[in-house]
Design an enzyme around this catalytic site. Structure first.
Site, PDB file in Angstrom:
ATOM      1  CG  ASP A  51     -37.707  62.814 -30.879  1.00 55.18           C
ATOM      2  OD1 ASP A  51     -38.126  63.340 -29.837  1.00 55.18           O
ATOM      3  OD2 ASP A  51     -37.185  61.682 -30.920  1.00 55.18           O
ATOM      4  CE  LYS A  52     -34.727  71.320 -35.987  1.00 55.12           C
ATOM      5  NZ  LYS A  52     -33.635  72.250 -35.597  1.00 55.12           N
TER       6      LYS A  52
END
Length: 230
Positions: A51-52
């Site tokens: 995930d970012k």
């Protein structure tokens, strides 16, 4: 954007910095392009995703054959992945296993169901994280979207700085891909990468916890129903 951890003729291991996307934007992957510029590779292959908000270990293939073999390892679930997280408060249980199907919820979020048709499975330990927070070591056995973030929310300790599932703002989302262990061409490879970016990782309680978890694959993990320890 990243720190180079290990360079092999067939693959790279990097420490992705928090806030950096691994997904394509307008058919480009800025992270992969930046790594390729640094290493001189013409093309790199993304083997798995983070995930970012998540920092930590990311595996990249340097050519098609290596990428196929490494991707197959993930598909066959022979890759061991370990994550660190800092939760906002004490969980309902200090350690255990979170199992359940995941379904779409509001906006970009997911939720954990009581059904187990195709469940997300996450083992975890926790210890004091300082200032009422909790430090978690998680071992996911599946690769569902937002799996660890949803699992920790389900035990009552959303991740600090997680703008979807957390309840406390911070300088970053405190989820980090801490360790990887996988087979490749007859050898067992393992990497550990302690988190460096984020003030809360430097706290005394967190550092004490990390000292106990330097070899996560050797720990006596909570038993998954129907499976032996390991």
């Amino acid at each position: 954007m990243f720190t180079l951890v290990f360079e092999h003729p067939d693959f790279l291991v990097i420490d992705k910095h928090p806030g950096i996307s691994v997904h394509k934007d307008d058919n480009e992957q800025p992270l992969l392009a930046e790594v390729a510029r640094h290493t001189g590779d013409e093309k790199l292959y993304l083997i798995h995703r983070l995930d970012k908000m998540t920092s930590g270990l990311l595996l990249l293939g340097r050519h098609h054959d290596a990428a196929s073999q490494l991707s197959a390892n993930f598909a066959q679930r022979v890759v061991e992945k370990y994550y660190l997280a800092i939760g906002t408060k004490k969980p309902k249980k200090k350690q255990g296993v979170v199992i359940g199907d995941m379904s779409r919820s509001r906006r970009s979020s997911w939720k954990l169901e009581t059904s187990r048709e195709n469940p997300a499975i996450t083992q975890f330990f926790s210890t004091a994280g300082g200032d009422g927070r909790r430090l978690f070591l998680c071992k996911p056995h599946t690769g569902k979207t937002h799996q660890i973030r949803v699992a920790l929310r389900s035990v009552g300790s959303g991740i600090t700085g997680d703008d979807i599932y957390g309840c406390e703002t911070s300088d970053r989302g405190y989820l980090h891909a801490y360790a990887l262990r996988f087979p490749y061409q007859g050898e067992q490879w393992q990497f550990v990468c302690p988190p460096t970016q984020g003030a809360l990782w430097q706290g005394e309680a967190v550092q004490a916890g990390l000292a106990e978890w330097q070899s996560p694959w050797s720990l006596n993990w909570p038993v998954i129903a129907g499976k032996s320890k390991g």
